[in-house]
Design a protein around this motif. Structure first.
Motif, PDB file in Angstrom:
ATOM      1  N   LEU A  40      -1.003   6.283  -2.373  1.00 36.17           N
ATOM      2  CA  LEU A  40      -2.009   5.524  -1.628  1.00 36.17           C
ATOM      3  C   LEU A  40      -1.363   4.368  -0.873  1.00 36.17           C
ATOM      4  CD1 LEU A  40      -5.154   5.216  -3.941  1.00 36.17           C
ATOM      5  CD2 LEU A  40      -4.653   6.887  -2.156  1.00 36.17           C
ATOM      6  N   TYR A  41      -0.439   3.695  -1.533  1.00 37.22           N
ATOM      7  CA  TYR A  41       0.236   2.561  -0.889  1.00 37.22           C
ATOM      8  C   TYR A  41       0.966   3.007   0.367  1.00 37.22           C
ATOM      9  CZ  TYR A  41       3.317  -1.493  -0.340  1.00 37.22           C
ATOM     10  OH  TYR A  41       3.988  -2.581   0.148  1.00 37.22           O
ATOM     11  N   GLN A  42       1.642   4.135   0.304  1.00 33.54           N
ATOM     12  CA  GLN A  42       2.377   4.609   1.475  1.00 33.54           C
ATOM     13  C   GLN A  42       1.436   5.080   2.578  1.00 33.54           C
ATOM     14  OE1 GLN A  42       5.516   4.093   2.112  1.00 33.54           O
ATOM     15  NE2 GLN A  42       5.637   3.074   0.118  1.00 33.54           N
ATOM     16  N   ARG A  43       0.250   5.551   2.221  1.00 32.91           N
ATOM     17  CA  ARG A  43      -0.730   5.874   3.261  1.00 32.91           C
ATOM     18  C   ARG A  43      -1.147   4.599   4.000  1.00 32.91           C
ATOM     19  NH1 ARG A  43      -5.109  10.478   1.506  1.00 32.91           N
ATOM     20  NH2 ARG A  43      -5.866   9.900   3.591  1.00 32.91           N
ATOM     21  N   ILE A  44      -1.317   3.507   3.250  1.00 32.65           N
ATOM     22  CA  ILE A  44      -1.665   2.232   3.880  1.00 32.65           C
ATOM     23  C   ILE A  44      -0.514   1.722   4.737  1.00 32.65           C
ATOM     24  CG2 ILE A  44      -2.208  -0.188   3.421  1.00 32.65           C
ATOM     25  CD1 ILE A  44      -3.636   0.753   0.865  1.00 32.65           C
ATOM     26  N   VAL A  45       0.708   1.808   4.219  1.00 30.60           N
ATOM     27  CA  VAL A  45       1.879   1.333   4.968  1.00 30.60           C
ATOM     28  C   VAL A  45       2.036   2.114   6.279  1.00 30.60           C
ATOM     29  CG1 VAL A  45       4.403   1.205   4.953  1.00 30.60           C
ATOM     30  CG2 VAL A  45       3.090   0.466   2.939  1.00 30.60           C
ATOM     31  N   ALA A  46       1.846   3.424   6.197  1.00 27.54           N
ATOM     32  CA  ALA A  46       1.962   4.237   7.411  1.00 27.54           C
ATOM     33  C   ALA A  46       0.873   3.880   8.414  1.00 27.54           C
ATOM     34  CB  ALA A  46       1.884   5.717   7.049  1.00 27.54           C
ATOM     35  N   ALA A  47      -0.346   3.616   7.928  1.00 27.36           N
ATOM     36  CA  ALA A  47      -1.441   3.231   8.829  1.00 27.36           C
ATOM     37  C   ALA A  47      -1.148   1.880   9.472  1.00 27.36           C
ATOM     38  CB  ALA A  47      -2.753   3.178   8.059  1.00 27.36           C
ATOM     39  N   LYS A  48      -0.574   0.979   8.700  1.00 32.16           N
ATOM     40  CA  LYS A  48      -0.249  -0.357   9.232  1.00 32.16           C
ATOM     41  C   LYS A  48       0.808  -0.268  10.332  1.00 32.16           C
ATOM     42  CE  LYS A  48       0.446  -5.045   7.429  1.00 32.16           C
ATOM     43  NZ  LYS A  48       1.567  -5.650   8.140  1.00 32.16           N
ATOM     44  N   ALA A  49       1.727   0.681  10.164  1.00 38.61           N
ATOM     45  CA  ALA A  49       2.750   0.870  11.195  1.00 38.61           C
ATOM     46  C   ALA A  49       2.147   1.425  12.480  1.00 38.61           C
ATOM     47  CB  ALA A  49       3.842   1.804  10.678  1.00 38.61           C
ATOM     48  N   ARG A  50       1.090   2.240  12.341  1.00 38.63           N
ATOM     49  CA  ARG A  50       0.430   2.812  13.518  1.00 38.63           C
ATOM     50  C   ARG A  50      -0.515   1.829  14.176  1.00 38.63           C
ATOM     51  NH1 ARG A  50      -0.533   7.065   9.803  1.00 38.63           N
ATOM     52  NH2 ARG A  50      -2.740   6.459   9.690  1.00 38.63           N
ATOM     53  N   ARG A  51      -1.155   0.994  13.365  1.00 36.85           N
ATOM     54  CA  ARG A  51      -2.224   0.120  13.853  1.00 36.85           C
ATOM     55  C   ARG A  51      -1.809  -1.321  13.640  1.00 36.85           C
ATOM     56  NH1 ARG A  51      -6.368   0.458  10.573  1.00 36.85           N
ATOM     57  NH2 ARG A  51      -7.809  -0.317  12.153  1.00 36.85           N
ATOM     58  N   THR A  52      -1.278  -1.922  14.654  1.00 35.70           N
ATOM     59  CA  THR A  52      -0.671  -3.251  14.531  1.00 35.70           C
ATOM     60  C   THR A  52      -1.680  -4.344  14.194  1.00 35.70           C
ATOM     61  OG1 THR A  52      -0.877  -3.528  16.940  1.00 35.70           O
ATOM     62  CG2 THR A  52       1.223  -2.686  16.087  1.00 35.70           C
ATOM     63  N   ASN A  53      -2.971  -4.063  14.344  1.00 43.38           N
ATOM     64  CA  ASN A  53      -3.971  -5.078  14.021  1.00 43.38           C
ATOM     65  C   ASN A  53      -4.358  -5.066  12.548  1.00 43.38           C
ATOM     66  OD1 ASN A  53      -5.234  -2.538  14.350  1.00 43.38           O
ATOM     67  ND2 ASN A  53      -7.236  -3.529  14.599  1.00 43.38           N
ATOM     68  N   MET A  54      -3.884  -4.095  11.776  1.00 40.04           N
ATOM     69  CA  MET A  54      -4.242  -4.028  10.354  1.00 40.04           C
ATOM     70  C   MET A  54      -3.565  -5.154   9.584  1.00 40.04           C
ATOM     71  SD  MET A  54      -3.468  -1.089   7.461  1.00 40.04           S
ATOM     72  CE  MET A  54      -4.790   0.061   7.771  1.00 40.04           C
ATOM     73  N   LYS A  55      -4.317  -5.774   8.670  1.00 36.42           N
ATOM     74  CA  LYS A  55      -3.797  -6.838   7.821  1.00 36.42           C
ATOM     75  C   LYS A  55      -3.941  -6.415   6.357  1.00 36.42           C
ATOM     76  CE  LYS A  55      -3.117  -9.726  11.263  1.00 36.42           C
ATOM     77  NZ  LYS A  55      -1.751 -10.073  11.703  1.00 36.42           N
ATOM     78  N   ILE A  56      -2.998  -6.868   5.543  1.00 33.90           N
ATOM     79  CA  ILE A  56      -3.038  -6.614   4.100  1.00 33.90           C
ATOM     80  C   ILE A  56      -2.968  -7.952   3.370  1.00 33.90           C
ATOM     81  CG2 ILE A  56      -1.875  -5.550   2.130  1.00 33.90           C
ATOM     82  CD1 ILE A  56      -0.762  -3.446   4.043  1.00 33.90           C
ATOM     83  N   VAL A  57      -3.894  -8.153   2.438  1.00 33.65           N
ATOM     84  CA  VAL A  57      -3.887  -9.322   1.567  1.00 33.65           C
ATOM     85  C   VAL A  57      -3.679  -8.838   0.139  1.00 33.65           C
ATOM     86  CG1 VAL A  57      -5.221 -11.266   0.657  1.00 33.65           C
ATOM     87  CG2 VAL A  57      -5.398 -10.655   3.084  1.00 33.65           C
ATOM     88  N   LEU A  58      -2.723  -9.436  -0.551  1.00 32.22           N
ATOM     89  CA  LEU A  58      -2.479  -9.126  -1.952  1.00 32.22           C
ATOM     90  C   LEU A  58      -2.913 -10.315  -2.801  1.00 32.22           C
ATOM     91  CD1 LEU A  58      -1.236  -7.390  -4.246  1.00 32.22           C
ATOM     92  CD2 LEU A  58       0.925  -8.585  -3.809  1.00 32.22           C
ATOM     93  N   ILE A  59      -3.761 -10.053  -3.783  1.00 31.94           N
ATOM     94  CA  ILE A  59      -4.227 -11.088  -4.714  1.00 31.94           C
ATOM     95  C   ILE A  59      -3.720 -10.705  -6.092  1.00 31.94           C
ATOM     96  CG2 ILE A  59      -6.246 -12.251  -5.671  1.00 31.94           C
ATOM     97  CD1 ILE A  59      -7.769 -11.356  -3.109  1.00 31.94           C
TER      98      ILE A  59
END
Length: 876
Positions: free
Chosen positions: A175-194
């Motif tokens: 799942l994490y790598q799916r998010i990372v790949a999406a972030k690489a494609r979509r430069t407006n995506m932000k990730i917050v880690l709590i």
């Protein structure tokens, strides 16, 4: 070559599709299934190594009574008769089943049916109580049902992904790598880690909020207030689809930015930045896991998160919603069949209408009408003598339950204990009066449900060894011998699944969330992955229409008051437990794959440098952790990834793999009052140095006998074992201890090197050109390269190389790969550093040169750190 079998991974709740292909030499080739929608062909390090875990070593192959081999008829009759007698003498509440998210749905279904429908007691609970019960309780309070609204695609469609209490990089890597790949494609995506710890998941985070332990509730209660102030709520959705907004907001009004910052340990600026991000991004997904659930206030944390999504109408639509990711492969399936003590079946509760409905469907006149004992309550009842017959299936509570030493004592005191498991010698199985050999992954036939409500098939591709049988078969046979044969006619998993499907649709017509009735008559063998509810087609998202499963079809806001701040007694630390990257639960499966131990081969305590300095604990030395419940002895890992005042210890190590690494022995059995889930991340411990007089490291062809070593951790290696050792009190006769530990026959000559000045010593035994074992001893942690030493077990050793081996160093023509970083391809830190010095200045370049980081990707943060360190060193 055999055709690949499409099946599903037996590890985490991602539910990855796997292609398993048996080979002519008896091995099995494993690959990701590119057609499975959960993983699209990708596997993590654990999934990739599944073929290496299928050996029969340590398997329980025959039924046993009192430690002696028995026939199935005798064993099953004994189980049935003891349960019958216990019920007759003490009532149905005197018996219990403790199950597992490792069970398939069909196994779960018949176990739940036996206990609740025909024994007449709801005393069946599961280790899923330890991982997602707070999510269940939070969902039901808010939605009226235990429904996960979204799916994995939403993680890729979101503009903002918030990860709360989740080290997704290590615990759900695909799942994490799916998010990372999406972030690489979509430069407006932000990730917050709590997360209190700076885990490898922070590698891709735009904002890391290192909150105080249990600070999540205050953060999200304050967010609700902030959303109102920023005019970021959705009045139409609130008014038309929810109840209770005013009451929830009344509690939140007091939580100003300053008060939230104080409660969470964050700066006012960081809190404001997070609140701005949430307000500005409509497509927001909040992913939460054990850092939220495993808390004494876990249900309130869940509802604080859900409140914010309800207030903004961000639920059930593409790229938005609260998202609980489960820890086990079939925790969701267990919820579906009622595997938890407070659930009945098919997502129904113990209300009179549901009890009557299930009674009629099962034709069970003796059906339980009230919830049973949840896991922690259950083992306390066993200790108190209230439970007199216990059946444990596919789990290891002596290691995984809080106050684990007390749990072991309770099991030992129970008059009759049955364990059905694959393995003969887990810390739990060795305590059983009867042991029943269960079939394992690759041998079983059934279904599992992943975190996005997707039902997938696990299909067999191996013949079960010895007399091992599927869990559903074992339960069915016992049920028949107890006199319930008419209700348990099953001869295949297919028949059980068909009944499960029928019950889900019985008197439903859309009134309940869980519904598989669209699969009625489906071909079980060719069943494709499908999300529920299944009527005409799988439903990708729930609640997009603004309709919920409450009596008035409205979602409910839950007023949540943050708990008082945790007060740590002077001199103590907050103990946080969890997973490492390459191991799984209590290592009964991953412990068989040598490459999965190459990254982290022993239990450790992750400490902040200032805490370590205050307590005189040196990096790589031993640290003793203790409280009123127990003691652990583990390796010190000093790192600024950990925040001050806390210590992290992984939960995997057991008495089978370590001397004193059972960390859950220290965890207090405090539970969430709503869910019954234990606070596995909130114990208080004292930490101090364990002053070892001698440290050791060994490689050997056989697992050594380690009596007399105060600390040891053993892990399988290619060709044998690798073992870490330490002695607080040294053996009186070192050579006699070594001969006993490593099985050295009388007359065998040990090669030895001693350096009196440094106190270092090496011993080795060679048979021809093969190394039987090598042991390195020193007054400080041994500096020998582990990967080089392990490799010696696979090599032919010439006489001239023996001196180098005793000296603990590779020859000049044998580069040392260094500690393993990439378990998928066996790439070490020294190899990555050398490639970086040779011009590979990015993770991608390292991947091209060495393949490291190109499979599951969970090592990419470590690779990036090595590359960056070499860049800085070159700049100097």
């Amino acid at each position: 070559m055999s055709q690949p079998t499409k099946t599903t991974c037996p590890y985490c709740g991602v539910g990855c599709g796997v292609l398993a292909t048996p080979q002519a030499d008896g091995t099995v080739t494993i690959a990701g299934d590119p057609e499975h929608p959960a993983n699209l062909g990708r596997l993590c390090s654990k999934g990739s190594a599944l073929g290496e875990t299928l050996s029969h070593d340590g398997r329980l192959l025959h039924p046993e009574i009192g430690g002696r081999r028995a026939g199935w008829d005798d064993a099953l009759e004994l189980v049935a008769s003891r349960f019958r007698e216990t019920i007759a003498e003490h009532g149905p509440e005197a018996v219990a089943i403790y199950g597992s998210g490792q069970l398939l749905t069909e196994d779960y279904y018949v176990a739940n049916k036996l206990m609740k429908g025909f024994v007449g007691s709801a005393n069946i609970d599961t280790n899923s109580r330890l991982c997602m019960a707070s999510s269940v309780a939070g969902h039901k309070r808010a939605f009226g049902s235990d429904t996960v609204p979204g799916n994995y695609e939403d993680l890729e469609l979101a503009d903002l992904v918030i990860l709360v209490g989740s080290n997704l990089s290590w615990c759900h890597p695909v799942l994490y790598q799916r998010i990372v790949a999406a972030k690489a494609r979509r430069t407006n995506m932000k990730i917050v880690l709590i997360d209190p710890r700076r885990t490898t998941t922070a590698d891709q985070a735009d904002l890391h909020l290192a909150i105080k332990p249990d600070g999540d509730t205050a953060l999200f209660v304050g967010l609700l207030k902030s959303l109102v102030e920023r005019n970021a709520v959705d009045p139409e959705f609130i008014g038309g689809s929810t109840n209770g907004f005013g009451a929830a907001l009344d509690v939140a009004r007091e939580w100003t930015l300053e008060r939230v910052a104080e409660a969470t340990g964050l700066s006012v600026r960081d809190v404001a930045v997070f609140y701005d991000l949430f307000a500005a991004n409509t497509r927001t997904v909040t992913v939460y896991s054990q850092g939220v659930n495993q808390s004494a206030t876990g249900t309130d944390k869940v509802n604080a998160i859900i409140n914010c999504h309800l207030a903004t109408g961000r639920i059930g639509l593409p790229g938005m919603g609260p998202f609980s990711v489960t820890g086990q492969p079939n925790a969701m399936g267990g919820r579906e069949v009622g595997g938890l003590a407070n659930m009945l079946a098919a997502h129904m509760d113990f209300d009179p209408v549901s009890v009557d409905r299930v009674r009629r469907f099962w034709r069970a006149e003796n059906i339980a009408e009230a919830p049973g004992l949840k896991a922690v309550e259950l083992f306390k009842a066993i200790a108190a003598g209230k439970i007199k017959a216990l059946w444990i299936m596919a789990t290891n509570p002596v290691d995984s339950m809080p106050e684990a030493d007390a749990v072991r004592a309770a099991i030992r005191a129970c008059p009759f204990v049955v364990v059905s498991d694959m393995n003969a010698a887990t810390d739990t199985a060795v305590e059983a009066h009867v042991r029943l050999p269960a079939a394992g992954w690759g041998e079983k036939d059934g279904t599992v449900t992943n975190s996005e409500r997707r039902v997938s098939r696990q299909r067999p591709f191996l013949v079960a060894p010895g007399e091992a049988k599927p869990d559903w078969w074992i339960v069915t046979q016992v049920a028949r011998r107890m006199g319930f044969g008419e209700a348990f006619p099953y001869e295949s998993a297919n028949e059980i699944f068909a009944e499960h499907v029928a019950l889900s649709g019985f008197e439903n017509a859309g009134a309940r969330d869980f519904d598989l009735s669209g699969l009625t008559g489906a071909d079980y063998d060719t069943l494709q992955p499908v999300q529920w509810p299944v009527r005409l087609a799988g439903t990708a998202r729930m609640f997009g229409s603004g309709q919920f499963y409450t009596p008035d079809a409205r979602a409910r806001f839950v007023p949540v008051a943050p708990p008082p701040p945790i007060v740590t007694p002077p001199g103590m630390l907050v103990l946080n437990t969890g997973r490492v990257r390459d191991h799984w639960h209590t290592m009964t499966r991953t412990g068989k794959a040598s490459r999965l131990s190459a990254h982290m081969a022993e239990p450790f305590a992750e400490l902040h440098p200032d805490d370590a300095a205050d307590k005189s604990i040196r990096h790589a030395s031993l640290v003793k952790l203790e409280n009123q419940h127990g003691t652990a002895l583990v390796r010190a890992l000093v790192t600024d990834r950990q925040q001050r005042g806390s210590v992290f210890v992984p939960m995997h190590w057991t008495g089978q793999f370590s001397a004193a690494g059972r960390v859950d022995a220290l965890v207090t059995a405090q539970t969430d009052p709503q869910s019954g889930q234990p606070a596995l991340k909130m114990a208080m411990v004292v930490a101090g140095p364990a002053l070892a007089r001698r440290y050791g490291f060994a490689v050997s062809r056989r697992k050594p006998k380690l009596d007399g070593a105060d600390y040891w951790a053993a892990a399988e290696a290619d060709g044998g074992w690798r073992t870490e050792l330490a002695f607080i009190t040294e053996p009186a006769d070192w050579e006699a201890w070594v001969r006993e530990a490593f099985g050295v026959e009388d007359g065998a000559y040990l090669l030895t090197i001693r350096d009196k000045a440094s106190g270092r010593e090496s011993l080795a035994l060679f048979v021809g050109e093969e190394l039987e074992f090598a042991l390195y001893l020193a007054p400080d942690p041994v500096l020998v390269s582990r990967q080089w030493a392990v490799g010696l077990l696979r090599e032919k050793i010439s006489a001239r190389r023996r001196a180098d081996i005793l000296a603990g160093r590779p020859g000049g023509d044998r580069p040392d790969p260094g500690p393993i970083v990439c378990a998928c391809f066996g790439v070490g830190a020294n190899q990555i550093a050398a490639a970086a010095r040779a011009g590979c200045h990015s993770v991608e370049a390292i991947g091209v040169a060495l393949k490291a980081g190109t499979n599951c990707g969970s090592c990419r943060a470590e690779i990036r750190g090595i590359v960056e360190l070499n860049r800085l060193e070159a700049a100097e």
